[in-house]
Scaffold this motif. Structure first.
Motif, mmCIF file in Angstrom:
data_model
loop_
_atom_site.group_PDB
_atom_site.id
_atom_site.type_symbol
_atom_site.label_atom_id
_atom_site.label_comp_id
_atom_site.label_asym_id
_atom_site.label_seq_id
_atom_site.Cartn_x
_atom_site.Cartn_y
_atom_site.Cartn_z
ATOM 1 N N GLN A 190 -17.593 45.593 -0.673
ATOM 2 C CA GLN A 190 -18.196 44.230 0.126
ATOM 3 C C GLN A 190 -19.916 45.231 -0.796
ATOM 4 O OE1 GLN A 190 -18.664 43.747 4.022
ATOM 5 N NE2 GLN A 190 -20.262 41.727 3.962
ATOM 6 N N THR A 191 -20.297 43.939 -0.937
ATOM 7 C CA THR A 191 -21.528 44.343 -2.490
ATOM 8 C C THR A 191 -22.992 44.528 -1.927
ATOM 9 O OG1 THR A 191 -21.879 42.100 -3.248
ATOM 10 C CG2 THR A 191 -20.376 43.255 -4.214
ATOM 11 N N GLY A 192 -23.148 44.289 -0.436
ATOM 12 C CA GLY A 192 -25.019 43.510 0.045
ATOM 13 C C GLY A 192 -25.689 42.304 -0.683
ATOM 14 N N PHE A 193 -24.558 42.288 -1.359
ATOM 15 C CA PHE A 193 -25.238 40.763 -2.444
ATOM 16 C C PHE A 193 -25.146 39.555 -1.473
ATOM 17 C CE2 PHE A 193 -26.268 44.051 -5.445
ATOM 18 C CZ PHE A 193 -27.828 44.634 -5.183
ATOM 19 N N GLN A 194 -26.758 38.841 -1.724
ATOM 20 C CA GLN A 194 -26.405 37.441 -1.068
ATOM 21 C C GLN A 194 -25.839 36.140 -2.170
ATOM 22 O OE1 GLN A 194 -25.526 36.494 2.234
ATOM 23 N NE2 GLN A 194 -25.494 39.234 2.577
ATOM 24 N N ALA A 218 -22.929 23.299 2.127
ATOM 25 C CA ALA A 218 -24.322 23.482 2.747
ATOM 26 C C ALA A 218 -23.859 24.645 3.539
ATOM 27 C CB ALA A 218 -25.372 22.568 3.531
ATOM 28 N N ASN A 219 -22.557 24.681 5.025
ATOM 29 C CA ASN A 219 -22.460 25.696 5.482
ATOM 30 C C ASN A 219 -21.532 26.701 4.795
ATOM 31 O OD1 ASN A 219 -23.824 24.857 7.060
ATOM 32 N ND2 ASN A 219 -22.338 23.246 7.963
ATOM 33 N N ILE A 220 -21.252 26.843 3.672
ATOM 34 C CA ILE A 220 -19.759 27.620 3.245
ATOM 35 C C ILE A 220 -21.271 29.320 3.678
ATOM 36 C CG2 ILE A 220 -19.311 28.332 0.754
ATOM 37 C CD1 ILE A 220 -18.868 26.192 0.394
ATOM 38 N N PRO A 221 -20.106 29.443 3.767
ATOM 39 C CA PRO A 221 -20.720 31.322 3.909
ATOM 40 C C PRO A 221 -20.939 31.845 2.014
ATOM 41 C CG PRO A 221 -19.527 31.000 5.444
ATOM 42 C CD PRO A 221 -18.668 29.766 4.471
ATOM 43 N N THR A 222 -22.037 33.453 3.011
ATOM 44 C CA THR A 222 -22.570 33.382 1.088
ATOM 45 C C THR A 222 -22.855 34.980 1.693
ATOM 46 O OG1 THR A 222 -24.408 34.084 2.252
ATOM 47 C CG2 THR A 222 -24.493 32.248 0.650
ATOM 48 N N GLY A 223 -22.547 35.759 0.566
ATOM 49 C CA GLY A 223 -22.226 36.888 0.616
ATOM 50 C C GLY A 223 -20.858 38.308 -0.033
ATOM 51 N N GLY A 224 -21.752 38.259 -0.587
ATOM 52 C CA GLY A 224 -20.562 39.245 -1.813
ATOM 53 C C GLY A 224 -19.392 40.262 -1.406
ATOM 54 N N HIS A 225 -18.041 39.616 -1.688
ATOM 55 C CA HIS A 225 -16.893 40.476 -1.529
ATOM 56 C C HIS A 225 -16.102 40.573 -2.472
ATOM 57 C CE1 HIS A 225 -16.285 42.363 2.496
ATOM 58 N NE2 HIS A 225 -14.824 43.041 1.898
ATOM 59 N N LEU A 226 -15.926 42.420 -2.885
ATOM 60 C CA LEU A 226 -14.382 42.034 -4.059
ATOM 61 C C LEU A 226 -12.993 42.019 -3.059
ATOM 62 C CD1 LEU A 226 -13.521 42.317 -6.745
ATOM 63 C CD2 LEU A 226 -13.967 44.851 -6.073
ATOM 64 N N TYR A 227 -12.813 41.424 -3.462
ATOM 65 C CA TYR A 227 -11.245 41.705 -2.164
ATOM 66 C C TYR A 227 -9.830 42.098 -4.002
ATOM 67 C CZ TYR A 227 -12.653 39.351 1.779
ATOM 68 O OH TYR A 227 -13.777 39.061 2.483
ATOM 69 N N TYR A 231 -13.597 38.170 -6.750
ATOM 70 C CA TYR A 231 -15.285 37.889 -5.815
ATOM 71 C C TYR A 231 -14.728 37.145 -4.883
ATOM 72 C CZ TYR A 231 -18.511 41.447 -7.092
ATOM 73 O OH TYR A 231 -19.076 43.137 -7.540
ATOM 74 N N ALA A 232 -15.334 36.796 -3.898
ATOM 75 C CA ALA A 232 -16.073 36.115 -3.045
ATOM 76 C C ALA A 232 -17.655 36.214 -2.581
ATOM 77 C CB ALA A 232 -14.892 36.093 -1.587
ATOM 78 N N GLY A 233 -17.797 35.237 -2.746
ATOM 79 C CA GLY A 233 -19.395 34.982 -2.476
ATOM 80 C C GLY A 233 -20.157 33.513 -3.185
ATOM 81 N N TRP A 234 -20.794 33.051 -2.840
ATOM 82 C CA TRP A 234 -20.945 31.799 -3.146
ATOM 83 C C TRP A 234 -22.448 31.670 -3.684
ATOM 84 C CZ3 TRP A 234 -18.350 27.295 -4.320
ATOM 85 C CH2 TRP A 234 -19.484 25.977 -4.335
ATOM 86 N N GLY A 235 -22.314 30.568 -4.125
ATOM 87 C CA GLY A 235 -24.032 30.829 -5.236
ATOM 88 C C GLY A 235 -23.859 30.320 -6.229
ATOM 89 N N GLY A 236 -24.158 30.863 -6.895
ATOM 90 C CA GLY A 236 -24.803 29.779 -8.335
ATOM 91 C C GLY A 236 -25.128 28.841 -8.337
ATOM 92 N N ALA A 237 -24.842 27.494 -9.324
ATOM 93 C CA ALA A 237 -26.336 26.533 -9.204
ATOM 94 C C ALA A 237 -25.939 25.296 -8.544
ATOM 95 C CB ALA A 237 -25.935 25.662 -10.681
ATOM 96 N N THR A 238 -24.401 25.317 -7.886
ATOM 97 C CA THR A 238 -24.442 23.691 -6.774
ATOM 98 C C THR A 238 -25.533 24.064 -5.157
ATOM 99 O OG1 THR A 238 -21.774 23.919 -7.562
ATOM 100 C CG2 THR A 238 -22.536 23.357 -5.336
ATOM 101 N N PRO A 239 -25.578 26.050 -4.952
ATOM 102 C CA PRO A 239 -26.139 25.483 -4.430
ATOM 103 C C PRO A 239 -28.050 24.919 -4.087
ATOM 104 C CG PRO A 239 -24.718 27.310 -3.815
ATOM 105 C CD PRO A 239 -24.294 26.387 -5.295
#
Length: 566
Positions: free
Chosen positions: A79-83, A553-562, A532-540
């Motif tokens: 878990q990276t700790g970045f949103q 809008a309700n997609i969770p954020t938060g970086g996680h490498l699997y 990586y899971a970690g929603w963000g980028g241009a779309t939101p």
């Protein structure tokens, strides 16, 4: 005495074996040479952003395959700790994995176990980051010799010791907060680190730059917007080249046979086209460059005189095709403007262009050149409706081409937009658009923002399609096991049958929506897949009605490498 002597000789033999290129000890690091990079397609690791110079995103591993993928299990995570958005692929050499986070943190792991070896946090405390477009992301690293290289949001290229994380050199390309930023993974080629600057939304004049990998000294710089007197300079009004945009913000490809570097170029500035009459070369184009000098050999422009922010930065994948009975050495690309292209990589001539998404502003081809609809140009007193939206039929999320199926696998966005012109003037560090906009649903695809589709590269025609109610913002990975891996915004990593599109496996729901780029590697005979899971980028940020859709809008954020394996 004999026993101690035997053990000493055995230990010496093992050490010599490792040193001479045998089975490397866990803490040893095999240098990444030019020869290894040229053969990266067959390496047991994942040595560069899209695996190889062809940008194929294809690995010849079949330990995980269509018959056993249901047995895939998570083996480690971090878990990276970045949103913010997490967009980098794991890059792997031997048992060393390197991956970047938002805001330019670089992590090194033991690839098989997930043990964190070291962490480097680039200092951004002096930077406002106000001119970074589309989230404070980073798309990964490059490897060469015993170093790992990262491009940064404050316009630096940093070289670090791959084993320790110690900085070897740091080179500033441009001042920060004036419109320029770098989010791409560098490309190593012939002892050079090659990067591209972004900033088309801020009037920054884009460029591609090559640095000496050992010292960081500049080898060449190629501006993407030509000055007066340079080839293409006549396609701009007087003085406009200085603020013409043309960001080069995604990693290029390379053809060893012709010794040609291919690099995509982004949108012109300002967005409002009436303020810059002409074709505006080399925006929205792919450039074929001499990697030794940066000289342009040829170009192809996907969207002449772009006013819809359609860019041309998307990766070009090298593949051989047979179109209408004739063989070609081609590059293929799925463009933001909704068209899938095959171009002769030896001369830049268009082989075919086929729509893969609803496309109304770019209407077709005439005499090998793309044609646009002049009635769909916005103006200060004119609002238009067009498809796709500026987020594209496909944005930066990379395609993959499978040599077994001869298919390209395309992460697709189904959206349209309204646009209207506004008055605008240039000021360094401020947006330079001249248009307002809103992303809306594509009427042809109700309740479907995204898809994964397979396209036959020999014809440009769709073979299969997997629709998604949510946008599909993850890159593609294909393997010799007959699989296509990609992540959904619903938080699942999917494995599709490469031939049919059938979902063969999907992971348990992960911590966030996925827009990362999956990769795969082999350590000690065992194949792994990481994403990586970690929603963000241009779309939101820029997604308009799509971003306001409650499901999005309700997609969770938060970086996680699997990381998964059998």
């Amino acid at each position: 005495m004999k026993s101690r002597s035997w053990h000493r000789h055995t230990a010496l033999f093992v050490a010599l074996l490792a040193f001479s290129g045998g089975a490397l000890a866990a803490d040893q690091y095999e240098p990444v040479t030019n020869a290894r990079l040229m053969k990266a397609a067959s390496d047991q690791g994942w040595l560069m952003y899209r695996r190889d110079y062809a940008s194929s995103g294809y690995a010849p591993f079949d330990q995980i395959n269509a018959s056993n993928v249901t047995g895939l299990k998570q083996v480690w995570d971090y878990q990276t700790g970045f949103q913010q958005g997490h967009e980098a692929p794991p890059v792997v050499n031997g048992n060393y994995m390197f991956i970047t986070t938002p805001k330019d943190e670089l992590l090194a792991f033991e690839a098989s176990s997930g043990k964190l070896l070291w962490k480097y946090q680039h200092d951004l405390s002096h930077v406002g980051l106000k001119t970074v477009c589309c989230d404070v992301v980073n798309r990964g690293v490059a490897l060469y010799d015993k170093n790992v290289y990262m491009a940064t949001l404050d316009n630096r290229v940093v070289a670090l010791d791959a084993k320790t994380g110690k900085v070897q050199w740091s080179k500033q390309l441009m001042d920060p907060d004036l419109g320029y930023a770098m989010t791409l993974a560098p490309l190593i080629l012939q002892g050079k680190v090659i990067v591209g600057e972004s900033g088309g939304e801020y009037g920054a004049r884009g460029f591609i730059e090559a640095l000496d990998a050992k010292t960081g000294h500049q080898v060449w710089r190629r501006y993407t917007i030509p000055a007066p007197g340079e080839p293409g300079g006549e396609t701009w009004p007087k003085g406009a080249y200085k603020t013409g945009g043309g960001g080069a913000w995604l990693t290029g490809s390379y053809d060893e046979v012709t010794d040609t570097l291919f690099w995509g170029v982004g949108n012109p500035s300002p967005w409002l086209a009436k303020l810059r009459p002409g074709d505006n070369l080399y925006t929205d184009s792919v450039l074929a460059l001499d990697p030794a000098t940066g000289k342009i050999k040829w170009h192809f422009q996907y969207t002449p005189h772009d006013t819809w922010d359609y860019d041309g930065t998307n990766e070009t994948v090298l593949t051989d095709i047979n179109y209408q009975g004739k063989s070609y050495k081609a590059i293929v690309s799925a463009s933001r403007n909704g068209w899938f292209y095959a171009i002769d990589r030896t001369n830049g001539k268009l082989i075919y262009a086929k729509k893969f998404a609803t496309a109304t502003s770019v209407t077709g081809v005439k005499d090998g050149r793309m044609v646009t609809d002049a009635s769909l140009y916005p103006d200060v007193d004119k609002e238009i409706f067009t498809c796709p939206s500026f987020l594209g039929g496909k944005n930066w999320w990379p395609i993959s081409v499978d040599p077994q199926t001869h298919m390209a696998y395309v992460p697709t966005l189904h959206s349209c937009m309204t646009m209207k012109g506004t008055t605008v003037g240039y000021k360094a560090g401020l947006p330079f658009l001249g248009e307002t906009f809103n992303v809306v649903a594509d009427p042809a695809f109700k309740d479907t923002w995204g898809a994964v589709q397979a396209i036959d590269v020999n014809t440009g025609d769709q073979v299969w399609n997997f629709p998604s109610k949510l946008p599909w913002n993850s890159g593609m990975l294909t393997t010799a096991g007959g699989l296509v891996f990609s992540g959904g915004a619903d938080g699942h990593l999917y494995a599709f049958d490469a031939k049919t599109g059938k979902v063969l496996w999907k992971s348990p729901e992960l911590s966030s929506g996925i827009e990362g780029v999956p990769s795969t590697w082999v350590v000690d005979g065992k194949q792994y897949v990481g994403v990586y899971a970690g929603w963000g980028g241009a779309t939101p940020i820029w997604g308009g009605d799509m971003a306001k859709d409650p499901a999005v809008a309700n997609i969770p954020t938060g970086g996680h490498l699997y990381v998964f394996s059998l």
